[in-house]
Design a protein around this motif. Sequence first.
Motif, PDB file in Angstrom:
ATOM      1  N   PHE A 138       6.599  -0.139 -56.990  1.00  0.00           N
ATOM      2  CA  PHE A 138       5.751  -1.328 -57.077  1.00  0.00           C
ATOM      3  C   PHE A 138       4.889  -1.524 -55.833  1.00  0.00           C
ATOM      4  N   ASN A 139       5.349  -1.016 -54.712  1.00  0.00           N
ATOM      5  CA  ASN A 139       4.484  -0.991 -53.534  1.00  0.00           C
ATOM      6  C   ASN A 139       3.232  -0.189 -53.845  1.00  0.00           C
ATOM      7  N   TYR A 140       3.423   0.992 -54.447  1.00  0.00           N
ATOM      8  CA  TYR A 140       2.296   1.842 -54.815  1.00  0.00           C
ATOM      9  C   TYR A 140       1.414   1.162 -55.860  1.00  0.00           C
ATOM     10  N   ARG A 141       2.023   0.623 -56.909  1.00  0.00           N
ATOM     11  CA  ARG A 141       1.249   0.018 -57.992  1.00  0.00           C
ATOM     12  C   ARG A 141       0.411  -1.164 -57.516  1.00  0.00           C
ATOM     13  N   HIS A 142       1.024  -2.068 -56.790  1.00  0.00           N
ATOM     14  CA  HIS A 142       0.295  -3.261 -56.358  1.00  0.00           C
ATOM     15  C   HIS A 142      -0.812  -2.900 -55.371  1.00  0.00           C
ATOM     16  N   ASP A 361      -7.324  12.216 -49.087  1.00  0.00           N
ATOM     17  CA  ASP A 361      -6.403  11.623 -50.047  1.00  0.00           C
ATOM     18  C   ASP A 361      -7.023  11.655 -51.447  1.00  0.00           C
ATOM     19  N   ILE A 362      -6.207  11.874 -52.458  1.00  0.00           N
ATOM     20  CA  ILE A 362      -6.714  11.948 -53.833  1.00  0.00           C
ATOM     21  C   ILE A 362      -7.471  10.676 -54.215  1.00  0.00           C
ATOM     22  N   ASP A 363      -7.007   9.512 -53.757  1.00  0.00           N
ATOM     23  CA  ASP A 363      -7.722   8.280 -54.103  1.00  0.00           C
ATOM     24  C   ASP A 363      -9.091   8.211 -53.432  1.00  0.00           C
ATOM     25  N   TYR A 448      -7.680   5.727 -47.056  1.00  0.00           N
ATOM     26  CA  TYR A 448      -6.659   6.387 -46.238  1.00  0.00           C
ATOM     27  C   TYR A 448      -7.329   7.340 -45.246  1.00  0.00           C
ATOM     28  N   PRO A 449      -7.856   6.790 -44.140  1.00  0.00           N
ATOM     29  CA  PRO A 449      -8.528   7.644 -43.151  1.00  0.00           C
ATOM     30  C   PRO A 449      -7.559   8.419 -42.266  1.00  0.00           C
ATOM     31  N   TYR A 450      -6.293   7.984 -42.221  1.00  0.00           N
ATOM     32  CA  TYR A 450      -5.315   8.615 -41.336  1.00  0.00           C
ATOM     33  C   TYR A 450      -4.267   9.377 -42.140  1.00  0.00           C
ATOM     34  N   ARG A 456       2.219   9.125 -46.806  1.00  0.00           N
ATOM     35  CA  ARG A 456       3.196   8.104 -47.241  1.00  0.00           C
ATOM     36  C   ARG A 456       2.783   7.521 -48.588  1.00  0.00           C
ATOM     37  N   HIS A 457       1.494   7.342 -48.779  1.00  0.00           N
ATOM     38  CA  HIS A 457       0.977   6.793 -50.036  1.00  0.00           C
ATOM     39  C   HIS A 457       1.266   7.719 -51.211  1.00  0.00           C
ATOM     40  N   VAL A 458       0.923   9.006 -51.080  1.00  0.00           N
ATOM     41  CA  VAL A 458       1.051   9.911 -52.230  1.00  0.00           C
ATOM     42  C   VAL A 458       2.490  10.375 -52.458  1.00  0.00           C
TER      43      VAL A 458
END
Length: 464
Positions: A138-142, A361-363, A448-450, A456-458
């Motif tokens: 849910f951290n990822y989703r939100h 990052d993919i996003d 996600y520049p860093y 951590r995100h992916v």
Amino acid sequence: MSRETFVFKSLIPAPAREVFNWHKRQGAFERLSPPWVDCKILSRSGGIENGAQVTLLISNGPITVKWSLEHKDYVEGRQFCDFQREGPFAFWQQIHRVVPETDTSCYLEDIVEYELPAGGLGDLAGGRIIHHELESLFNYRHRTLIQDLVYAREANIRPIRVLVSGSTGLIGSALVPYLTSQGHEVARLLRPGTVVPDTDHNERIRWDPYEPKVDTRLLEGFDAVVHLAGDNIASERWTDAKKKKMIYSRLKPTQFLCQALNSLNKPPAVLVAASAIGIYGDRGLEDLTEESPHGEGFLADTCVQWEAAARGVDTDVRLVNLRLGVVLTPRGGALQKMLLPFQMGGGGPIGTGQQFFSWIDIDDVLGSIFHSIVTGTVSGPVNAVAPYPVQNADYAKVLGKIIGRPAIVPMPAFAARTMFGQMADECLLASQRVLPVKLTETGYEFRYPYLEKSLRHVLGKFAD
């Protein structure tokens, strides 16, 4: 047997109606599916209204489960609920609730009530693991929802029609739900034999990318075309046959697509055509911008021809050659190949480890594509890379830190060459310090520049 309740609540900077409608759109579920979990939709009927059903096949590591859910307790503009019909839990119910805060903001609250199988033994064995997984999910989703909504509001454009080739590949499979969840219309340009699940309801247009065979009437009226087709360069050693395929799979489809677009009465306003930072070759510590000359080597020569083929489109169509860096997602590409060795404690720098690694990052790949579509001042070569490239040794150190393993087992250059041949010199050992000058100058803001935040995100390894 005890039931547990998990609650995750976030303030969303968008009106409640807008947030709820976002969840009703095609692609919303796929957009919010975390990349570290392999989730396939086996069947789906309806949307999020009462009685709608979905069956998923979920793989996480060595474990694969089938999960059937049904929607109930639907309240227009306020909530919907997922109830497990069949699956891994003794009981599962999830309420998605949207609560207005102001005219321009609301709270999104996800309430999960679940019961593990095997009673107290299940609680003992899996309780903490499930809670941790839900926290990451849910951290990822939100976070993803907030970013998408904010970006869409800032872009402030009408819904557009986009034609996507390579839509089932690593980037295309993420791009399609990214666009449709924002309310845009997508058509997939598919090769013969390409299978798309029946659960996907986007328009499908068939073409043969190696023969000028396509019903051009079906290509009329698109606002943008995104061309992502091309053979995977890292799927095997670069034999003569493999290199021929790498070139042919890029040049011929691009040439035929441009010919088709040039014949239209209503051509698209923009063509975003994939390219790669391999065009720069091995450049050591040099800062590489879109103005830098191309380098030497097979990959550089291939990219030069690839971009030249795309310039065959009429000048009335704005052309963007998107020079992609190393795309970070565990669903494929370099990161997927690196994960297992690192998880087993066998990861580390390649060669000297001093070569620069230009990643994205993919996003931010998706964001870069959309920015290129809607920003009229973006044209020509565009470096799709994060603003802070890192050296290979630093990349290994950060990845090891995030997954909790040492990254001290190096791969000497001779070993890389033995395993991968020419690909080692042009991809693994080559240094490319590429900078996204055009994206930055035209106002693109990286999510996600860093490197550490991106990984951590992916990977769902969010810092406490």
